[in-house]
Design a protein around this motif. Sequence first.
Motif, PDB file in Angstrom:
ATOM      1  N   GLU A 275       0.890  -1.311   0.162  1.00 37.36           N
ATOM      2  CA  GLU A 275      -0.066   0.144  -0.041  1.00 37.36           C
ATOM      3  C   GLU A 275       0.977   1.118   0.064  1.00 37.36           C
ATOM      4  O   GLU A 275       0.675   2.106  -0.557  1.00 37.36           O
ATOM      5  CB  GLU A 275      -0.834   0.164   1.164  1.00 37.36           C
TER       6      GLU A 275
ATOM      7  N   HIS B 160       1.380  -0.150  -4.577  1.00 39.53           N
ATOM      8  CA  HIS B 160       1.310  -1.217  -5.529  1.00 39.53           C
ATOM      9  C   HIS B 160       2.108  -1.345  -6.454  1.00 39.53           C
ATOM     10  O   HIS B 160       2.189  -1.998  -7.709  1.00 39.53           O
ATOM     11  CB  HIS B 160      -0.398  -1.655  -6.034  1.00 39.53           C
TER      12      HIS B 160
ATOM     13  N   ILE C 252      -4.050  -2.342 -10.697  1.00 36.03           N
ATOM     14  CA  ILE C 252      -4.918  -1.538  -9.509  1.00 36.03           C
ATOM     15  C   ILE C 252      -6.194  -1.213  -9.975  1.00 36.03           C
ATOM     16  O   ILE C 252      -6.547  -1.253 -10.954  1.00 36.03           O
ATOM     17  CB  ILE C 252      -4.118  -0.455  -8.897  1.00 36.03           C
ATOM     18  N   SER C 253      -7.137  -1.031  -9.026  1.00 40.73           N
ATOM     19  CA  SER C 253      -8.188  -0.671  -9.208  1.00 40.73           C
ATOM     20  C   SER C 253      -8.757   0.568  -9.827  1.00 40.73           C
ATOM     21  O   SER C 253      -7.890   1.438  -9.406  1.00 40.73           O
ATOM     22  CB  SER C 253      -9.403  -1.173  -8.051  1.00 40.73           C
TER      23      SER C 253
ATOM     24  N   ARG D 137      -8.724   2.848  -6.564  1.00 40.24           N
ATOM     25  CA  ARG D 137      -7.425   3.204  -6.172  1.00 40.24           C
ATOM     26  C   ARG D 137      -6.715   4.145  -7.051  1.00 40.24           C
ATOM     27  O   ARG D 137      -5.904   5.045  -6.780  1.00 40.24           O
ATOM     28  CB  ARG D 137      -6.361   1.935  -5.961  1.00 40.24           C
ATOM     29  N   ARG D 138      -6.799   4.065  -8.361  1.00 38.01           N
ATOM     30  CA  ARG D 138      -6.069   5.000  -9.438  1.00 38.01           C
ATOM     31  C   ARG D 138      -6.769   6.377  -9.030  1.00 38.01           C
ATOM     32  O   ARG D 138      -5.825   7.477  -9.054  1.00 38.01           O
ATOM     33  CB  ARG D 138      -6.561   4.570 -10.956  1.00 38.01           C
TER      34      ARG D 138
END
Length: 302
Positions: free
Chosen positions: A43, A47, A58-59, A62-63
């Motif tokens: 984290e 990542h 990454i999702s 998160r982006r």
Amino acid sequence: MNWISDWALPKIQTLFGAKRDVPENLWIKCPHCGEMVFHQDLERSLHVCPNCGHHMRISAQRRLDYTLDPGWARIELPRAPADPLRFRDQRRYGDRLREAQQKAGMDDAVAVAHGTIEGQPAVAAAFEFSFMGGSMGAGVGEGIVTAARLAVLQDAPLIVFTASGGARMQEGAISLMQMPRTVIATRMVKEAGLPFIVVLCDPTTGGVTASFAMLGDIQIAEPGALIGFAGARVIEQTVREKLPEGFQRAEYLLEHGILDMVVPRGEMRAMLARLIGFLRTPPAPAEAAAAEAAPLAAPAAG
């Protein structure tokens, strides 16, 4: 009655404490080097593997968190028709779509938000690769068009993070129609005099690459990102030649002039802020005053 399980074990558990539920995802294995990385370390590194520097996928959430300042807001996108062709292969497309929506917590494979990047207004769209491979159907097309309209409305630059396998085959020609739609959307942003920046993430392929993803004013990629149209094996079979090492990777494309820069994830936010500052720098006070006075000046004598 089994006295060991019914009496002895409960007494032992009471004495030493009940069994604790330990999360299974405390350690994540890097897909590139195989190193096990503690989840908190991952984290902190956004990542990116601290051992080999591999940028993990990454999702979209998160982006946006990594890019926009705290307080950004996600916008609700128009709903596209679900399963317009009533497509079915091994399973119904409608069932696949509902499963992807429940798993990703999104209506489709793109999320759009507005906020600031180091204090500068911006509109950002991020693809969710876990949603049917980030494929582009009518819903994604609507998302990119909506993001472009919002950027024009807010007089803000548009930044798109791509991660996609291309057009969504279950929507047939409708998915292919999103290619010109998204191209027109980017044209709206450019005609308004606003920056359009594309960040190509791993992987970006197919119809997304063949449309808006290659039309940015500035083309950026994350290190090691796979970027291309057709797969390497298909190209090798077509041209009947062995492809060079690292073909379709970000570094190779940078060397051959397809990208403007390759930026590590940890430096991406600061770089985007710098680029927005360069592209949107207001004119100096003296220049602005001269521009305002120019139309009022008397014409020169002939």
